[in-house]
Every structure is written in C-alpha cells, then in structure tokens.
Design a protein around this motif. Structure first.
Motif, short mmCIF file in Angstrom:
data_model
loop_
_atom_site.label_atom_id
_atom_site.label_comp_id
_atom_site.label_asym_id
_atom_site.label_seq_id
_atom_site.Cartn_x
_atom_site.Cartn_y
_atom_site.Cartn_z
N ASP A 380 0.84 -1.21 0.00
CA ASP A 380 0.00 0.00 0.00
C ASP A 380 0.87 1.26 0.00
OD1 ASP A 380 -2.30 -1.49 0.00
OD2 ASP A 380 -2.60 -1.40 2.17
N GLY A 381 1.92 1.22 0.81
CA GLY A 381 2.84 2.36 0.86
C GLY A 381 3.54 2.59 -0.47
N LYS A 384 1.32 4.41 -2.95
CA LYS A 384 1.29 5.85 -2.68
C LYS A 384 2.58 6.51 -3.16
CE LYS A 384 -0.37 9.64 -0.75
NZ LYS A 384 -0.65 9.73 0.69
N PHE A 666 0.63 7.24 4.39
CA PHE A 666 -0.37 6.66 3.50
C PHE A 666 -1.53 6.06 4.31
CE2 PHE A 666 2.68 3.40 4.52
CZ PHE A 666 1.93 2.25 4.72
#
Length: 666
Positions: A380-381, A384, A666
């Motif tokens: 997920d990071g 971003k 994020f």
C-alpha cells in the motif's frame, strides 16, 4: 598491434634498441622524468624503424617520442614506461591521426606540429563541451569491478590475475584457499602503508599515538615489528597488527613477522571506536619476557605485551589516498585493456567535477531497507509512493525523473528455504516469484515511472539463493551477496524498458562522474556492540560513575555538560560506528567466524581510498548522517516501522552532495 602508417617517403630500416636509446633517454628521461623499460624500448625501436625509416633521427621522429612522453604523463601512468602501456599510447596517437606530425620536410613538420597542437586544443574543447554524463554514471557489481590488490613492494595497486576466468574456475578450491590466506595480509599491508604517511608515526617525529587520543601517553612514534621486541624485556613500544584470539582464548596481536600475547588488564582505549577481534589496531605498552597464558606452552617464546593504550589506525582523506596511489580507476570509468591498472588523468577529473556541479536536477532515490513484498502494508505504501513519483514527473514535464530508484531487501519477511518435499520447494519459489509479479502489477499503473525510471534491486539475507542454507541468519549469509536470480523477476523485467532493471549485489557501488557511492545492506551496529571488547578500566569507570551519580550535584553536572555538547546519544553512537568502519578501511572488519566473506571478492569490500559517500542500510539503527575525514556516511532505516503507516526514503542530490530524509504517510 597495428603498425603505424609510414608518413615518410623513406623506406623502413632495421634498428637496434641501442641505436634509439640515447634519443629516448634525452626526451623521455631527462625532459619528462620517465624511465623506459627494455620491452618498451624494443617496441619503440620497431615503431620508429617502420614509421620514419632512414629519417629516424630527424625532427618528426623526435616529435613522435615527445608526444608519447606528454600523453604518458597526462594519463598519470607512472614513471616507468612498459611495453603494454606503450602499445596503448601508440594506438591512441595513431587514432588521432599522425599525418599532422609526420611530414617530409622539417619546415612542413613544424607547421604541421603547430596545426596538430591546435587540433588537439580544439578536440579537447569539443570533448569538454560534449562530455556525456551518462557514460560516467555506472552501477557496478563486485564482479564488474576492477579486481585490484595492494602491492606492498611497489606501494601501488595491481590487477589480480586469473581470478574469475574459466581456467581459474576449474581450480576453485585452490584459488579460494590462496585468497583466504591473502585476505588479512592485503588489509595489513594497505593499512600499514597508510600509517607510514601519517604525521604521528613518522620516524622523525617525537609525538606518539597520543595525537589520536588525549588519553595516550607520550612515547616515540615509530611502529615496531613484533619480531623486533623479543629479547628487549621492560622496553616500551608501539605495535600495529591484527587483534585476534589465541588457542587459550587469550587476545593476541599479529603482524607480518610474528604474533604476541596481549595483557589488556590496564588498557585505556581511544574513545569513539569499537574494538572487536578481526580489527587492526595500534597498541602502546611494555614488553615482558615472562607472564601470560601462552608462556606455559613449550613452543612459545614470545613473552607478553602489557598494553597501556589501544587505538585504531586513523583514516585518510580520499583525495590524499588517491594522490598517493595515482588516481587508480577502481570502478572502470575507462574500459580495462591489457595488464595495467588504468588511471583517471587530471584533465578528466576536473571535467567530471565541473560537469556534476552543473547538473542540479539530478537525484537518486533510495527506499528504506526490508522492502518485504509479502507485507500488504508495504505494498500500500509503495502504491502511494509511485503515485507521488508519477505526478512529480508529469508536473515537472519530465525534468524530475530520478537517475535511479534503489529498493533494498529482504524482499520477503521469511527466508526462501528448500525442504525435503520437491512440491513444497517449488511452491516456495513460486510464492517468492509472485511477490515481484505483484510489484509489477503496481508499477504498471504508472506509465511514466515504467518508461523513465531505472530500478535497482539489492538483496537481503532472506533472498535467494543464500537464504536456502543460511535460513536468514546473518552469520551464514556471506558477502558479497550475489544478485537476485532473473527467473524470479522476469515479469518485472519484461515490463520495464531494456536496461531499466538492474539486479545489484550487496554491496553495490555507483560511479557518478567524479563521485563513488558505496551501498551496503548489513546489521553492523549489532555486530559491533555484540563483539566489542569490554576493558577492565571501562568497568571501573562505570562503577565510579554509578557511585557519583547518586549525588544531585553530579546529576546536574552531567545534564549541564550534555546541554553544552548538544550531541544526542544516537549521534554519538553513529559517530562511533562510522569512525570504526572508516578507520578499518573495510566493510567487514571481523574474523571469519563472525562474518563469512568470499575472499575472491574481498577487494569489493575495501573502502580504501575512502568513497565519496557510504550508504548503510542497518535496520537496527535510525536514520543518520555523519561526515568523517571528508567521507559522508548515512544510514537508511527500515522502510516501514511495524507500528506506523509511513514510508521512509532518502533523496540524494549529487551536485550538492546533499541528502534529504523524507517520510510519506499513506
């Protein structure tokens, strides 16, 4: 070698080296301070015989030899002209076109020589204007580095021959054993040479290693070999050698001549460094012919050395080391040909420095280590992060594209292990490959990142193939660690343009114009702390501080002192780590039982001369930036801390040598 074109009307003649020696001596030796070897003189005689024929004594011939001397000095090839080197210089002259130098009449020769010099100046100006920075931006793995070792006789670096060719590989065990023996000898010779240039250890000096530490006493500064202390009972000496453990678990010091037992019961250490077995140290003390554990053995007559002070060999600034070693091309800016170590000449060095200062928009991005692709939070990071990078490229109209984006492993939170079950082994490999397939899917959503960014992957201890037997253990994960196998990243490789995926080793080096960057992924601070020697005097000081700390006056004094220094404990520890590492001049200054090192690539772990930048990826330490003896050292902490939702990364601007530590939530 290609014969030079005969620019004269005269026919070639057969000369002997003795015929040409007086002219060569007058031009090369007396005028340029060079010495021509026998093989080079024979080669020069052959070239001049064919090129100038019966006019071999004439003006054109002497101009040709003059040109050789100028080029040899310009390229910093040393004071001795050898055959292979001369062959390269003659080829360079031929490529430039010798017609402007060689003419039939002496008048025409003078005019042509002037024209030739003008052409050379013009060529130089054009070269400076058209210098392509991309040719001097290289990401270099240990197997691509110029394999050099220090020659203690010549006090220069020479090529390591036959180490990685096919013939050598057929005798791997023999090479490995030979390399293992040479490993510590090479480090000793190089550090001893560095010490010989240090003002504190000159024979004419009367200061001691107390100049390194205020705690050290005043003695003669000359370093004595261990073999020369025997029989001189009660005398004071300074010794230098490898700190090691003996058969009785006693500490010993080894140099090129012998070894001696150390008594460390009254030793004061120079502050600001770690002291571990496997490091090279300077010790100051008194020799005793008796005492010590080793004297109980019938085969030992070395006595015991009572150490009063101990310190590290002080590091030397990069420019000083390069000057002494002749600006060796360790990273292969020039394409290596022949048996001679190439050097970077002064003109090119100035051009590279000037060019890099003008390239203000260049930057290199480095993500924190432990980029575990099996962690959904990290994925997920990364989404971003790539989204932000994509927007930055678009908004800047393609002017904010990083030169490289470096991702450092381990890319899995668990080691890729082999099992007794073939099916399970295949499943583990497919699972690991799937992590990079997932990364490819994420990156594919950002077309500008895909098309323009160069990705560099550096493995960690959980990555294949070492993890299959090390099980992720740091001690069994030897260095240098080879790159990730391509079969795991083939989908990512197909996604990116050709050449934009670089599978790096650990450690990795980057040549950016005049700068050398070294990137290492290792848990150094833990190893230093775990193996640091605790001296008895340290314990006494600790006890005294504990006793004094009971009083309010002492507590107030300590608080006031810390406020005046404005140095946090984290920075103190970082400085200690950096000083130890750079003083040792090696990325793994430990014994073999503390860290496995592939001796065939030990030269890739050498940081002597010091690099411009040293980038550590130690997950057990926070971000820091420390400069010591002109070498900037930074640590990049973990990519994602367990309790946070922020990506940790660093942006490096080479034109200003500036690091910006950044976080992305994020």
């Amino acid at each position: 070698m290609e014969r030079p074109i005969n620019g004269n009307n005269s026919l070639p003649v057969k000369l002997q080296p003795s015929n040409l020696r007086p002219i060569a001596y007058r031009i090369l030796s007396k005028k340029h301070g060079l010495n021509i070897k026998t093989d080079a003189l024979s080669l020069l005689t052959e070239v001049v015989s064919y090129k100038y024929g019966f006019d071999w004594k004439g003006f054109q011939s002497q101009q040709f030899i003059e040109e050789i001397g100028k080029i040899w000095k310009l390229e910093d090839r040393g004071i001795f002209i050898d055959g292979p080197g001369l062959k390269q210089v003659v080829r360079e002259i031929n490529n430039k076109g010798e017609s402007t130098i060689s003419r039939s009449s002496s008048t025409e020769a003078v005019d042509a020589t002037k024209a030739g010099r003008t052409d050379t100046i013009v060529d130089t100006e054009q070269e400076e204007q058209s210098l392509n920075w991309q040719e001097y931006f290289k990401i270099i793995n240990p197997n691509e580095q110029t394999p050099c070792k220090f020659d203690k006789q010549r006090k220069q670096f020479s090529l390591i021959h036959g180490r990685h060719d096919k013939k050598a590989l057929s005798d791997t065990l023999s090479n490995y054993l030979q390399s293992s023996v040479e490993l510590f000898n090479n480090r000793y010779n190089l550090l001893y040479d560095r010490l010989s240039r240090n003002e504190s250890f000159q024979k004419t000096s009367y200061t001691s290693i107390s100049s390194i530490s205020k705690t050290m006493s005043n003695l003669t500064s000359e370093i004595t070999l261990i073999k020369n202390v025997l029989g001189r009972d009660g005398s004071k000496f300074i010794l230098f050698g490898l700190l090691n453990k003996g058969t009785n678990d006693e500490y010993i010091l080894e140099d090129s001549t012998d070894y001696i037992e150390l008594n460390l019961s009254q030793t004061y250490k120079a502050e600001g460094s770690f002291y571990c077995p496997g490091m090279f140290v300077i010790v100051e003390g008194i020799y005793s012919a008796s005492g010590g554990l080793s004297n109980t053995r019938s085969d030992y007559i070395g006595g015991c050395f009572h150490v009063s002070h101990i310190g590290h060999p002080p590091a030397e600034r990069r420019e000083i080391s390069n000057e002494n070693y002749g600006h060796v091309d360790f990273l292969g800016i020039h394409k290596q040909t022949g048996d001679k170590v190439l050097k970077i000449n002064k003109v090119l060095r100035k051009k590279l420095v000037s060019l890099e200062k003008s390239l203000h928009g260049h930057k290199i991005l480095m993500l924190g280590s432990e980029c575990n692709l099996d962690n959904f939070k990290i994925l997920d990071g990364l989404k971003k992060f790539f989204h932000r990078l994509e927007n930055s490229i678009i908004e800047s109209n393609n002017e904010d594209v990083p030169l490289a984006l470096i991702l450092t492993g381990s890319f899995s939170s668990k080691p890729l292990t082999s099992t007794s079950s073939t099916l399970a082994s295949v499943s583990n490999s497919e699972l690991y490959k799937g992590y990079f397939d997932d990364l490819s899917v994420i990156i594919s959503q950002f077309p500008n990142v895909v098309e323009k960014v160069k990705f560099v992957l550096i493995p960690g201890k959980n990555d294949p193939w070492q993890s299959s037997y090390s099980l992720g253990g740091s001690n069994l994960n030897y260095l240098p660690q080879s790159s990730l196998p391509r079969l795991f990243v083939n989908r990512l490789e197909r996604l990116l343009p050709r050449g934009n995926l670089i599978l790096g080793w650990n450690p990795l080096r980057i040549n950016y114009l005049s700068q050398e960057l070294v990137i290492l992924k290792d848990e150094l601070i833990s190893k230093f702390k775990r193996n640091d020697i605790i001296f008895e005097n340290d314990l006494e000081i600790e006890k005294e501080l504990v006793r004094l700390d009971q009083s309010p006056e002492r507590i107030n004094h300590i608080i006031s002192q810390e406020q005046q220094e404005h140095v946090s404990p984290k920075i103190k520890q970082a400085r200690k780590l950096v000083k130890t590492l750079l003083d040792q001049g090696h990325l793994q200054p430990f014994l073999k039982d503390l860290k496995l090192v592939n001796p065939d690539y030990d030269y890739a772990l050498r940081i002597e001369p010091l690099p411009t930048i040293l980038i550590l990826n130690d997950v057990n330490f926070e971000n820091f930036e420390v400069t010591y003896n002109g070498c900037k050292v930074i640590n990049i902490a973990r990519l994602l801390s367990p309790s946070s939702r922020k990506i940790n990364f660093v942006e490096y601007t080479p034109s200003h040598k500036r690091f910006d530590f950044k976080e992305l939530y994020f």
